[in-house]
Design a protein around this motif. Structure first.
Motif, short mmCIF file in Angstrom:
data_model
loop_
_atom_site.label_atom_id
_atom_site.label_comp_id
_atom_site.label_asym_id
_atom_site.label_seq_id
_atom_site.Cartn_x
_atom_site.Cartn_y
_atom_site.Cartn_z
N GLU A 88 15.55 -0.05 1.64
CA GLU A 88 15.75 1.38 1.30
C GLU A 88 14.50 2.00 0.68
O GLU A 88 13.64 1.31 0.12
N HIS A 89 14.41 3.30 0.77
CA HIS A 89 13.35 4.10 0.15
C HIS A 89 14.05 5.38 -0.33
O HIS A 89 13.91 6.45 0.26
N PRO A 90 14.85 5.24 -1.41
CA PRO A 90 15.77 6.34 -1.77
C PRO A 90 15.07 7.66 -2.11
O PRO A 90 15.59 8.73 -1.74
N ILE A 137 8.88 0.53 -8.56
CA ILE A 137 8.40 -0.64 -7.82
C ILE A 137 8.46 -0.44 -6.32
O ILE A 137 9.47 0.02 -5.78
N ARG A 138 7.37 -0.79 -5.66
CA ARG A 138 7.36 -0.94 -4.19
C ARG A 138 7.07 -2.40 -3.89
O ARG A 138 6.15 -2.99 -4.49
N HIS A 139 7.86 -2.98 -2.99
CA HIS A 139 7.67 -4.40 -2.66
C HIS A 139 7.97 -4.64 -1.19
O HIS A 139 8.82 -3.96 -0.61
N ASN A 152 0.81 -1.21 0.00
CA ASN A 152 0.00 0.00 0.00
C ASN A 152 0.85 1.27 0.00
O ASN A 152 1.97 1.27 0.50
N SER A 153 0.27 2.32 -0.54
CA SER A 153 0.95 3.62 -0.57
C SER A 153 -0.06 4.70 -0.91
O SER A 153 -0.99 4.48 -1.68
N THR A 154 0.12 5.86 -0.29
CA THR A 154 -0.62 7.06 -0.72
C THR A 154 0.36 8.03 -1.36
O THR A 154 0.28 8.33 -2.55
N ARG A 155 1.33 8.50 -0.58
CA ARG A 155 2.26 9.53 -1.02
C ARG A 155 3.12 9.10 -2.21
O ARG A 155 3.21 9.79 -3.22
N THR A 156 3.78 7.93 -2.06
CA THR A 156 4.77 7.55 -3.07
C THR A 156 4.10 7.22 -4.40
O THR A 156 4.54 7.68 -5.46
N LEU A 157 3.02 6.44 -4.34
CA LEU A 157 2.34 6.07 -5.59
C LEU A 157 1.77 7.30 -6.29
O LEU A 157 2.02 7.52 -7.48
#
Ligand code: CP
Length: 315
Positions: free
Chosen positions: A131-133, A103-105, A51-56
């Motif tokens: 990481e979340h660069p 990609i987020r995983h 799930n994501s709000t900001r990054t997606l």
């Protein structure tokens, strides 16, 4: 292709280059017409297995403002649910001739695995606890802007305390690397069970006592308890956690005067941070962090696709 998998892979001058590149997109995003044709004709796929709000949304907005065609794949509505492997999903996205894949995983290393299977730049939007660069880059940009407002030109010598569930936090890991690369001195604070073993090897000074960690710090970055990564482990109650590690107004006064308050979101108000601190005018830059997220992601997409567009770019 050059990918963006970690802050660890970036030289300091490359971090600074991405921050400087983002400035033009901050300016564009503040205009009423926010459109550029820089990535016109390119296809960007956002594949989110978590799930994501900001990054997606910020990656989607970033791609669209640059004129690219952007499509989102949510794992919950995809054939991942029918048992398709990660590699088969990656090969499928690649066959659609994406020009960049974001990609987020939930697994550390999954994004790097996909990067080895596709013919375009891959951007890590958060992989497990690794990481979340782009988060660290947007944090650095928001911080740099605020420091400039305070008359400070760089992060050199800045004292930053990162507090919360450091063990499960890819945001903490990327930020420790990025902040140190920019010259900041980083403290991390967590309950013993949520402090990664060997964090000193990353150059961060560990604390379990929140008040001691806050003393004289210029910046405090709060992290959420990631209960989704704590299956089978002891999870402190929200009341207990706030009592020991919640950022309240009295605790904020232990920091340097005008200390900057940051949080990557999503926040659990009244747990790791009180609402009056999160919204503290002049000191909280939480909404600026979100704004910078769009500009940083525009800069990353632009820089990483330059070679494919026949321009000078990162090899
Ligand atoms: N900060 C961050 O990564 O937020 P999301 O999980 O909403 O993308």
């Amino acid at each position: 292709h050059r990918h963006l998998l970690s802050i660890g892979q970036l030289e300091t001058h490359e971090i600074l280059y991405l921050l400087d590149e983002a400035e033009q997109w901050v300016a564009l995003n503040r205009q009423s017409s926010k459109h550029s044709d820089a990535l016109s004709g390119l296809t960007i796929i956002n594949a989110f297995f978590e799930n994501s709000t900001r990054t997606l949304l910020s990656f989607e907005i970033a791609g669209k403002r640059l004129g690219a065609d952007v499509v989102n794949m949510h794992a919950a509505q995809s054939s991942v649910k029918k048992g398709e492997t990660l590699i088969d999903t990656a090969v499928t996205l690649n066959s659609m001739r994406a020009d960049a894949i974001v990609i987020r995983h939930q697994s550390s290393g999954a994004v790097a695995l996909i990067a080895g299977k596709v013919d375009c730049p891959v951007l890590n939007a958060g992989d497990g606890q690794h990481e979340h660069p782009t988060q660290a880059l947007l944090d650095a940009l928001a911080l740099r802007n605020k420091l400039r407002e305070q008359g400070r030109e760089s992060l050199n010598g800045l004292k930053v305390t990162i507090c919360g569930d450091v063990l499960h936090s890819r945001v903490a890991r990327s930020n420790i690397l990025c902040l140190q690369a920019l010259g900041a001195v980083v403290r991390v604070c967590a309950p013993p069970a949520l402090m990664p073993a060997g964090i000193e090897a990353m150059g961060a000074e560990p604390f379990h006592d929140f008040e001691a960690a806050l003393a004289g710090t210029d910046v405090v970055m709060m992290l959420r308890l990631q209960s989704e990564r704590m299956e089978g482990q002891f999870i402190p109650s929200p009341r207990e956690y706030r009592h020991l590690y919640g950022l309240t107004l009295p605790r904020l006064r232990r920091c340097a005067p005008d200390a900057i308050v940051m949080h990557p979101g999503p926040m659990n108000r009244g747990v790791e941070i009180d609402s009056d601190v999160a919204e503290l005018a002049g000191q909280s830059i939480i909404t600026d962090q979100v704004e910078m997220g769009v500009a940083i992601r525009m800069a990353c997409l632009d820089v990483l696709t330059r070679r494919a567009r026949g321009l000078e770019g990162w090899a």
